[in-house]
Design a protein around this motif. Structure first.
Motif, mmCIF file in Angstrom:
data_model
loop_
_atom_site.group_PDB
_atom_site.id
_atom_site.type_symbol
_atom_site.label_atom_id
_atom_site.label_comp_id
_atom_site.label_asym_id
_atom_site.label_seq_id
_atom_site.Cartn_x
_atom_site.Cartn_y
_atom_site.Cartn_z
ATOM 1 N N PHE A 187 52.493 35.478 48.470
ATOM 2 C CA PHE A 187 53.839 34.395 49.256
ATOM 3 C C PHE A 187 53.482 35.756 50.261
ATOM 4 C CE2 PHE A 187 57.579 32.988 50.396
ATOM 5 C CZ PHE A 187 56.976 31.691 51.032
ATOM 6 N N TYR A 188 54.197 34.481 52.132
ATOM 7 C CA TYR A 188 53.252 34.741 52.806
ATOM 8 C C TYR A 188 54.629 34.340 53.376
ATOM 9 C CZ TYR A 188 50.322 38.408 51.482
ATOM 10 O OH TYR A 188 49.988 39.911 50.868
ATOM 11 N N VAL A 189 55.324 34.224 54.496
ATOM 12 C CA VAL A 189 56.037 33.724 55.748
ATOM 13 C C VAL A 189 55.149 34.066 56.963
ATOM 14 C CG1 VAL A 189 58.156 33.055 57.289
ATOM 15 C CG2 VAL A 189 58.171 33.566 54.478
ATOM 16 N N TRP A 190 54.683 33.056 57.078
ATOM 17 C CA TRP A 190 53.860 33.389 58.627
ATOM 18 C C TRP A 190 54.664 32.672 59.783
ATOM 19 C CZ3 TRP A 190 48.224 32.111 57.814
ATOM 20 C CH2 TRP A 190 47.699 33.023 56.833
ATOM 21 N N ASP A 191 55.185 33.017 60.785
ATOM 22 C CA ASP A 191 55.825 32.094 62.294
ATOM 23 C C ASP A 191 55.157 31.595 63.735
ATOM 24 O OD1 ASP A 191 57.392 31.945 63.821
ATOM 25 O OD2 ASP A 191 58.192 34.071 65.216
ATOM 26 N N PHE A 192 55.306 30.437 62.852
ATOM 27 C CA PHE A 192 54.589 29.763 63.516
ATOM 28 C C PHE A 192 55.325 28.988 64.992
ATOM 29 C CE2 PHE A 192 51.574 29.604 61.048
ATOM 30 C CZ PHE A 192 50.256 30.005 61.633
ATOM 31 N N SER A 193 56.627 29.599 64.673
ATOM 32 C CA SER A 193 57.687 29.006 66.119
ATOM 33 C C SER A 193 57.475 28.540 67.269
ATOM 34 C CB SER A 193 59.137 29.512 66.325
ATOM 35 O OG SER A 193 58.910 31.294 66.270
ATOM 36 N N GLU A 194 56.616 29.884 67.786
ATOM 37 C CA GLU A 194 56.307 29.324 68.699
ATOM 38 C C GLU A 194 55.007 27.816 69.487
ATOM 39 O OE1 GLU A 194 54.200 32.201 72.955
ATOM 40 O OE2 GLU A 194 55.214 32.642 71.219
ATOM 41 N N GLU A 195 54.126 28.130 68.126
ATOM 42 C CA GLU A 195 52.912 26.762 68.574
ATOM 43 C C GLU A 195 54.138 25.894 68.296
ATOM 44 O OE1 GLU A 195 51.039 30.727 66.949
ATOM 45 O OE2 GLU A 195 53.356 29.881 67.091
ATOM 46 N N PHE A 196 54.988 25.740 67.288
ATOM 47 C CA PHE A 196 55.837 24.058 67.058
ATOM 48 C C PHE A 196 56.162 24.097 68.302
ATOM 49 C CE2 PHE A 196 59.139 22.030 65.419
ATOM 50 C CZ PHE A 196 58.500 21.321 64.933
ATOM 51 N N THR A 197 56.905 24.509 68.503
ATOM 52 C CA THR A 197 58.330 24.429 70.137
ATOM 53 C C THR A 197 56.872 23.927 70.843
ATOM 54 O OG1 THR A 197 59.950 25.822 69.765
ATOM 55 C CG2 THR A 197 59.874 25.312 71.904
ATOM 56 N N GLU A 198 55.905 24.855 71.385
ATOM 57 C CA GLU A 198 55.226 24.435 73.018
ATOM 58 C C GLU A 198 54.182 22.932 71.821
ATOM 59 O OE1 GLU A 198 52.518 27.514 73.098
ATOM 60 O OE2 GLU A 198 54.313 28.452 73.984
ATOM 61 N N GLU A 199 53.633 22.778 70.794
ATOM 62 C CA GLU A 199 52.554 21.558 70.378
ATOM 63 C C GLU A 199 53.309 19.889 70.486
ATOM 64 O OE1 GLU A 199 49.946 22.271 71.673
ATOM 65 O OE2 GLU A 199 48.959 24.049 71.834
#
Length: 362
Positions: A68-80
Protein backbone atom coordinates in the motif's frame (compact mmCIF):
# COMPACT_ATOMS: atom_id res chain seq x y z
CA UNK A 1 -2.42 -9.08 -14.34
CA UNK A 2 -0.52 -6.54 -12.33
CA UNK A 3 -3.27 -4.31 -10.92
CA UNK A 4 -3.20 -1.00 -9.06
CA UNK A 5 -6.24 -0.71 -6.78
CA UNK A 6 -7.34 2.87 -6.08
CA UNK A 7 -8.43 2.77 -2.43
CA UNK A 8 -10.36 5.77 -1.15
CA UNK A 9 -10.85 4.40 2.34
CA UNK A 10 -14.46 3.47 1.68
CA UNK A 11 -16.25 0.14 1.50
CA UNK A 12 -16.59 0.03 -2.31
CA UNK A 13 -12.91 0.39 -3.16
CA UNK A 14 -11.95 -2.04 -0.37
CA UNK A 15 -14.25 -4.77 -1.71
CA UNK A 16 -13.16 -4.05 -5.30
CA UNK A 17 -9.53 -4.56 -4.26
CA UNK A 18 -10.47 -7.74 -2.40
CA UNK A 19 -12.18 -9.13 -5.50
CA UNK A 20 -9.13 -8.28 -7.62
CA UNK A 21 -6.94 -10.23 -5.19
CA UNK A 22 -9.39 -13.13 -5.19
CA UNK A 23 -9.35 -13.16 -9.01
CA UNK A 24 -5.64 -13.94 -8.88
CA UNK A 25 -4.24 -10.55 -9.86
CA UNK A 26 -1.05 -9.14 -8.39
CA UNK A 27 -2.60 -6.19 -6.56
CA UNK A 28 -1.05 -3.08 -5.02
CA UNK A 29 -3.21 -0.56 -3.17
CA UNK A 30 -2.82 3.19 -3.51
CA UNK A 31 -4.61 6.07 -1.82
CA UNK A 32 -4.77 9.32 -3.76
CA UNK A 33 -4.02 12.37 -1.62
CA UNK A 34 -5.98 15.12 -3.34
CA UNK A 35 -5.49 17.92 -0.84
CA UNK A 36 -2.21 19.50 0.30
CA UNK A 37 -3.90 20.13 3.67
CA UNK A 38 -6.40 17.29 4.17
CA UNK A 39 -8.81 17.33 7.07
CA UNK A 40 -8.17 14.94 9.91
CA UNK A 41 -11.66 13.45 10.23
CA UNK A 42 -14.70 13.06 8.06
CA UNK A 43 -17.97 14.74 8.99
CA UNK A 44 -20.49 11.95 8.50
CA UNK A 45 -20.99 11.45 4.76
CA UNK A 46 -19.50 14.81 3.78
CA UNK A 47 -16.03 15.16 2.35
CA UNK A 48 -13.46 12.54 1.52
CA UNK A 49 -9.70 12.12 1.11
CA UNK A 50 -9.12 12.97 4.78
CA UNK A 51 -6.28 11.61 6.90
CA UNK A 52 -8.88 9.28 8.42
CA UNK A 53 -9.74 7.96 4.94
CA UNK A 54 -6.07 7.33 4.15
CA UNK A 55 -5.76 5.38 7.39
CA UNK A 56 -8.88 3.34 6.61
CA UNK A 57 -7.48 2.50 3.17
CA UNK A 58 -4.17 1.39 4.68
CA UNK A 59 -5.89 -0.88 7.23
CA UNK A 60 -8.02 -2.44 4.48
CA UNK A 61 -4.89 -3.11 2.40
CA UNK A 62 -3.19 -4.68 5.43
CA UNK A 63 -6.16 -7.02 5.93
CA UNK A 64 -5.94 -8.03 2.26
CA UNK A 65 -2.20 -8.58 2.54
CA UNK A 66 -1.29 -6.26 -0.32
CA UNK A 67 1.35 -3.49 -0.57
CA UNK A 68 0.00 0.00 0.00
CA UNK A 69 1.15 3.51 -0.88
CA UNK A 70 -0.16 7.07 -0.67
CA UNK A 71 0.43 9.09 -3.84
CA UNK A 72 0.22 12.86 -3.83
CA UNK A 73 -2.05 14.20 -6.57
CA UNK A 74 -2.97 17.42 -4.79
CA UNK A 75 -1.35 19.69 -7.37
CA UNK A 76 -3.00 17.93 -10.30
CA UNK A 77 -6.35 17.90 -8.50
CA UNK A 78 -6.19 21.62 -7.77
CA UNK A 79 -5.30 22.47 -11.38
CA UNK A 80 -7.51 20.00 -13.23
CA UNK A 81 -10.58 19.81 -11.00
CA UNK A 82 -10.87 22.72 -8.56
CA UNK A 83 -9.56 25.40 -10.96
CA UNK A 84 -11.75 24.02 -13.75
CA UNK A 85 -14.75 24.03 -11.41
CA UNK A 86 -14.25 27.71 -10.58
CA UNK A 87 -13.56 28.68 -14.20
CA UNK A 88 -16.80 27.05 -15.34
CA UNK A 89 -18.85 28.86 -12.70
CA UNK A 90 -17.15 32.10 -13.70
CA UNK A 91 -18.35 31.48 -17.27
CA UNK A 92 -21.93 30.96 -16.07
CA UNK A 93 -21.79 27.22 -16.62
CA UNK A 94 -22.58 24.26 -14.35
CA UNK A 95 -19.62 21.85 -14.02
CA UNK A 96 -19.54 18.32 -12.65
CA UNK A 97 -16.30 17.97 -10.68
CA UNK A 98 -16.78 14.22 -10.18
CA UNK A 99 -16.69 13.70 -13.95
CA UNK A 100 -13.57 15.88 -14.21
CA UNK A 101 -11.88 13.99 -11.35
CA UNK A 102 -12.51 10.60 -12.93
CA UNK A 103 -11.51 11.84 -16.36
CA UNK A 104 -8.37 13.82 -15.49
CA UNK A 105 -7.14 12.40 -12.18
CA UNK A 106 -8.18 8.79 -11.60
CA UNK A 107 -8.05 7.71 -15.23
CA UNK A 108 -5.49 10.09 -16.66
CA UNK A 109 -2.90 11.07 -14.06
CA UNK A 110 -3.24 7.88 -11.98
CA UNK A 111 -3.50 5.49 -14.92
CA UNK A 112 -0.62 7.17 -16.73
CA UNK A 113 1.61 6.73 -13.67
CA UNK A 114 0.41 3.16 -13.19
CA UNK A 115 1.21 2.18 -16.78
CA UNK A 116 4.59 3.87 -16.49
CA UNK A 117 5.36 1.69 -13.46
CA UNK A 118 4.43 -1.51 -15.26
CA UNK A 119 0.85 -2.04 -14.07
CA UNK A 120 -1.65 -3.50 -16.53
CA UNK A 121 -4.80 -1.92 -15.12
CA UNK A 122 -6.31 0.32 -12.47
CA UNK A 123 -9.09 -1.16 -10.33
CA UNK A 124 -11.74 1.04 -8.69
CA UNK A 125 -14.96 0.64 -6.72
CA UNK A 126 -17.18 2.29 -9.32
CA UNK A 127 -20.58 0.74 -10.03
CA UNK A 128 -20.47 0.09 -13.78
CA UNK A 129 -20.07 -2.97 -15.98
CA UNK A 130 -17.18 -3.25 -18.40
CA UNK A 131 -16.54 -5.90 -21.01
CA UNK A 132 -14.50 -6.21 -24.21
CA UNK A 133 -15.83 -7.25 -27.61
CA UNK A 134 -13.39 -7.49 -30.54
CA UNK A 135 -10.88 -5.43 -28.53
CA UNK A 136 -13.45 -2.64 -28.09
CA UNK A 137 -14.54 -1.83 -24.52
CA UNK A 138 -18.24 -1.79 -23.73
CA UNK A 139 -19.31 0.33 -20.75
CA UNK A 140 -22.76 -0.47 -19.36
CA UNK A 141 -24.90 0.58 -16.45
CA UNK A 142 -24.45 -1.20 -13.16
CA UNK A 143 -26.85 -3.91 -12.06
CA UNK A 144 -27.69 -1.58 -9.16
CA UNK A 145 -29.32 1.27 -11.06
CA UNK A 146 -29.56 3.37 -7.92
CA UNK A 147 -25.76 3.32 -7.55
CA UNK A 148 -24.87 3.29 -11.25
CA UNK A 149 -21.78 5.40 -12.04
CA UNK A 150 -21.46 4.78 -15.76
CA UNK A 151 -22.53 8.42 -16.24
CA UNK A 152 -19.31 9.73 -14.65
CA UNK A 153 -17.19 7.09 -16.39
CA UNK A 154 -18.49 7.62 -19.93
CA UNK A 155 -16.00 10.46 -20.43
CA UNK A 156 -13.14 7.95 -20.42
CA UNK A 157 -11.54 7.00 -23.72
CA UNK A 158 -11.54 3.50 -25.10
CA UNK A 159 -7.81 3.20 -24.37
CA UNK A 160 -8.35 4.18 -20.74
CA UNK A 161 -11.16 1.67 -20.37
CA UNK A 162 -8.93 -1.09 -21.78
CA UNK A 163 -6.76 -0.61 -18.70
CA UNK A 164 -9.61 -0.39 -16.17
CA UNK A 165 -11.36 -2.86 -13.87
CA UNK A 166 -14.74 -2.31 -12.18
CA UNK A 167 -15.34 -5.43 -10.09
CA UNK A 168 -18.56 -4.13 -8.48
CA UNK A 169 -20.61 -3.56 -11.64
CA UNK A 170 -22.55 -6.78 -11.28
CA UNK A 171 -23.42 -6.28 -7.61
CA UNK A 172 -25.83 -4.25 -5.53
CA UNK A 173 -24.62 -1.98 -2.75
CA UNK A 174 -26.30 -4.12 -0.09
CA UNK A 175 -24.37 -7.14 -1.38
CA UNK A 176 -21.09 -5.22 -1.28
CA UNK A 177 -21.62 -4.18 2.34
CA UNK A 178 -22.57 -7.73 3.29
CA UNK A 179 -19.43 -9.03 1.59
CA UNK A 180 -17.30 -6.50 3.46
CA UNK A 181 -18.81 -7.77 6.71
CA UNK A 182 -17.99 -11.38 5.77
CA UNK A 183 -14.43 -10.44 4.91
CA UNK A 184 -14.04 -8.64 8.22
CA UNK A 185 -13.41 -5.26 6.60
CA UNK A 186 -14.13 -2.66 9.29
CA UNK A 187 -15.27 -0.13 6.63
CA UNK A 188 -18.34 -2.28 5.95
CA UNK A 189 -20.69 0.23 7.60
CA UNK A 190 -18.80 3.40 6.75
CA UNK A 191 -21.19 5.96 5.19
CA UNK A 192 -20.85 6.87 1.52
CA UNK A 193 -19.43 10.25 0.54
CA UNK A 194 -21.89 12.76 -0.88
CA UNK A 195 -21.74 16.23 -2.39
CA UNK A 196 -18.53 17.76 -3.70
CA UNK A 197 -15.52 16.26 -1.94
CA UNK A 198 -13.53 19.50 -1.73
CA UNK A 199 -16.51 21.43 -0.29
CA UNK A 200 -16.97 19.47 2.92
CA UNK A 201 -19.61 21.79 4.39
CA UNK A 202 -21.78 21.57 1.26
CA UNK A 203 -21.88 25.35 0.77
CA UNK A 204 -21.03 25.55 -2.94
CA UNK A 205 -22.06 29.20 -3.30
CA UNK A 206 -19.94 30.22 -0.32
CA UNK A 207 -16.95 28.30 -1.67
CA UNK A 208 -17.21 29.86 -5.13
CA UNK A 209 -17.71 33.40 -3.82
CA UNK A 210 -14.75 33.06 -1.45
CA UNK A 211 -12.54 32.31 -4.48
CA UNK A 212 -14.07 34.53 -7.15
CA UNK A 213 -15.20 37.46 -5.02
CA UNK A 214 -18.20 39.65 -5.79
CA UNK A 215 -19.16 40.82 -9.27
CA UNK A 216 -22.45 42.72 -8.89
CA UNK A 217 -25.19 42.50 -11.47
CA UNK A 218 -28.95 42.34 -11.85
CA UNK A 219 -31.67 39.71 -11.65
CA UNK A 220 -34.12 40.25 -14.50
CA UNK A 221 -37.57 38.84 -15.29
CA UNK A 222 -37.08 37.01 -18.57
CA UNK A 223 -40.57 37.83 -19.89
CA UNK A 224 -40.99 41.47 -18.90
CA UNK A 225 -37.37 42.61 -18.69
CA UNK A 226 -38.06 44.09 -15.26
CA UNK A 227 -35.07 44.36 -12.94
CA UNK A 228 -36.11 42.49 -9.79
CA UNK A 229 -33.00 42.62 -7.63
CA UNK A 230 -29.23 42.83 -7.56
CA UNK A 231 -26.77 40.01 -6.96
CA UNK A 232 -23.11 39.53 -6.03
CA UNK A 233 -22.11 37.51 -9.10
CA UNK A 234 -23.57 35.10 -11.67
CA UNK A 235 -21.22 32.44 -10.28
CA UNK A 236 -23.59 32.20 -7.29
CA UNK A 237 -26.38 30.72 -9.44
CA UNK A 238 -27.14 27.68 -11.56
CA UNK A 239 -29.80 27.09 -14.20
CA UNK A 240 -32.87 25.51 -12.60
CA UNK A 241 -32.19 26.97 -9.16
CA UNK A 242 -35.26 28.03 -7.14
CA UNK A 243 -34.09 28.58 -3.56
CA UNK A 244 -31.79 31.40 -2.55
CA UNK A 245 -32.29 33.49 -5.68
CA UNK A 246 -32.92 36.66 -3.68
CA UNK A 247 -36.29 37.54 -5.25
CA UNK A 248 -39.21 37.21 -2.87
CA UNK A 249 -42.04 38.26 -5.20
CA UNK A 250 -43.48 35.40 -7.29
CA UNK A 251 -43.67 35.39 -11.09
CA UNK A 252 -46.62 36.87 -13.03
CA UNK A 253 -48.48 33.56 -12.78
CA UNK A 254 -48.08 33.59 -8.99
CA UNK A 255 -45.62 30.71 -8.97
CA UNK A 256 -42.02 30.66 -7.74
CA UNK A 257 -39.29 31.93 -10.04
CA UNK A 258 -36.41 29.80 -11.29
CA UNK A 259 -33.05 30.70 -12.79
CA UNK A 260 -33.43 30.36 -16.58
CA UNK A 261 -30.07 31.57 -17.86
CA UNK A 262 -26.85 33.30 -16.87
CA UNK A 263 -25.04 36.02 -18.81
CA UNK A 264 -21.54 36.54 -17.35
CA UNK A 265 -20.57 39.38 -19.72
CA UNK A 266 -23.49 41.58 -18.64
CA UNK A 267 -23.66 40.03 -15.13
CA UNK A 268 -27.34 39.27 -15.72
CA UNK A 269 -29.34 36.47 -14.12
CA UNK A 270 -32.60 35.80 -15.97
CA UNK A 271 -35.45 34.25 -14.02
CA UNK A 272 -38.97 33.08 -14.78
CA UNK A 273 -41.61 30.42 -14.24
CA UNK A 274 -40.76 26.73 -14.19
CA UNK A 275 -42.39 25.94 -17.54
CA UNK A 276 -39.79 28.14 -19.25
CA UNK A 277 -37.05 25.79 -18.07
CA UNK A 278 -38.02 22.93 -20.38
CA UNK A 279 -35.83 22.23 -23.41
CA UNK A 280 -36.30 20.04 -26.47
CA UNK A 281 -32.93 20.41 -28.23
CA UNK A 282 -29.38 20.29 -26.89
CA UNK A 283 -26.14 21.14 -28.68
CA UNK A 284 -22.96 19.52 -27.36
CA UNK A 285 -19.22 19.57 -27.99
CA UNK A 286 -16.16 17.72 -26.61
CA UNK A 287 -17.61 14.36 -27.66
CA UNK A 288 -15.97 11.20 -26.33
CA UNK A 289 -16.82 7.69 -27.50
CA UNK A 290 -15.92 5.26 -24.67
CA UNK A 291 -16.22 2.29 -27.01
CA UNK A 292 -14.06 3.92 -29.66
CA UNK A 293 -16.73 3.68 -32.37
CA UNK A 294 -17.96 7.07 -33.59
CA UNK A 295 -21.52 7.90 -34.51
CA UNK A 296 -22.04 7.65 -38.28
CA UNK A 297 -25.57 9.09 -38.39
CA UNK A 298 -28.68 9.78 -36.28
CA UNK A 299 -29.37 7.20 -33.57
CA UNK A 300 -32.19 6.51 -31.13
CA UNK A 301 -30.80 6.76 -27.62
CA UNK A 302 -31.61 7.49 -24.02
CA UNK A 303 -29.79 10.54 -22.70
CA UNK A 304 -28.86 11.43 -19.14
CA UNK A 305 -27.76 14.93 -18.08
CA UNK A 306 -27.19 14.47 -14.37
CA UNK A 307 -25.51 11.79 -12.27
CA UNK A 308 -28.93 10.88 -10.85
CA UNK A 309 -31.85 11.96 -13.03
CA UNK A 310 -32.48 14.02 -16.13
CA UNK A 311 -33.18 10.98 -18.33
CA UNK A 312 -35.19 11.02 -21.57
CA UNK A 313 -35.46 9.26 -24.96
CA UNK A 314 -33.86 11.20 -27.78
CA UNK A 315 -32.28 11.19 -31.22
CA UNK A 316 -28.60 12.10 -31.31
CA UNK A 317 -26.91 13.13 -34.55
CA UNK A 318 -23.30 14.04 -35.33
CA UNK A 319 -22.54 17.57 -36.53
CA UNK A 320 -19.27 19.26 -37.45
CA UNK A 321 -18.32 20.42 -33.96
CA UNK A 322 -20.06 17.79 -31.84
CA UNK A 323 -23.55 16.32 -31.63
CA UNK A 324 -27.11 17.64 -31.64
CA UNK A 325 -29.73 15.99 -29.43
CA UNK A 326 -33.46 16.15 -30.21
CA UNK A 327 -35.38 15.09 -27.12
CA UNK A 328 -38.48 12.91 -27.47
CA UNK A 329 -39.55 14.19 -24.04
CA UNK A 330 -38.68 17.63 -22.69
CA UNK A 331 -36.25 17.94 -19.77
CA UNK A 332 -36.10 20.81 -17.27
CA UNK A 333 -33.06 22.54 -15.83
CA UNK A 334 -30.51 21.67 -18.50
CA UNK A 335 -27.46 23.91 -18.04
CA UNK A 336 -24.42 24.62 -20.23
CA UNK A 337 -21.38 22.89 -18.80
CA UNK A 338 -23.27 19.79 -17.71
CA UNK A 339 -22.25 16.42 -19.09
CA UNK A 340 -24.64 14.53 -21.38
CA UNK A 341 -24.30 10.78 -21.80
CA UNK A 342 -26.16 8.87 -24.51
CA UNK A 343 -27.02 5.19 -24.01
CA UNK A 344 -28.21 2.60 -26.51
CA UNK A 345 -30.21 -0.47 -25.60
CA UNK A 346 -28.59 -3.89 -25.84
CA UNK A 347 -29.38 -7.40 -24.73
CA UNK A 348 -26.95 -6.99 -21.83
CA UNK A 349 -28.29 -3.63 -20.64
CA UNK A 350 -27.79 0.03 -21.47
CA UNK A 351 -24.52 0.64 -23.32
CA UNK A 352 -22.79 4.04 -23.04
CA UNK A 353 -22.45 5.30 -26.62
CA UNK A 354 -20.98 8.75 -26.07
CA UNK A 355 -20.42 11.54 -23.58
CA UNK A 356 -20.37 15.25 -24.45
CA UNK A 357 -20.43 18.67 -22.84
CA UNK A 358 -23.65 20.72 -23.14
CA UNK A 359 -23.10 24.10 -24.83
CA UNK A 360 -26.56 25.39 -25.75
CA UNK A 361 -30.24 24.46 -25.36
CA UNK A 362 -33.44 25.38 -27.16
Amino acid sequence: MKVLAAMSGGVDSAVAAARAVEAGHEVTGVHMALSAKPGTLRTGSRGCCTIEDAGDARRAADMLGIPFYVWDFSEEFTEEVVADFLAEYERGRTPNPCVRCNERIKFAALLERAIGLGFDAVCTGHYARLSTVDDSPELRRSVDEGKDQSYVLASLTAEQLRHSLFPLGGSRKSEVRAEAERRGLFVARKPDSHDICFIADGDTRGFVESRLGTRPGTIVDDETGEVLAEHAGVHGFTVGQRKGIGVEAPAVDGRPRYVLSLEPVTATVRVGSRDRLTVDEIECSEVIYPGGQQLAGPAEVTVQIRAHGGVAPAVVAPVEDGVTVHLRESISGVAPGQKLVAYTESADGDLALLAATIDRTA
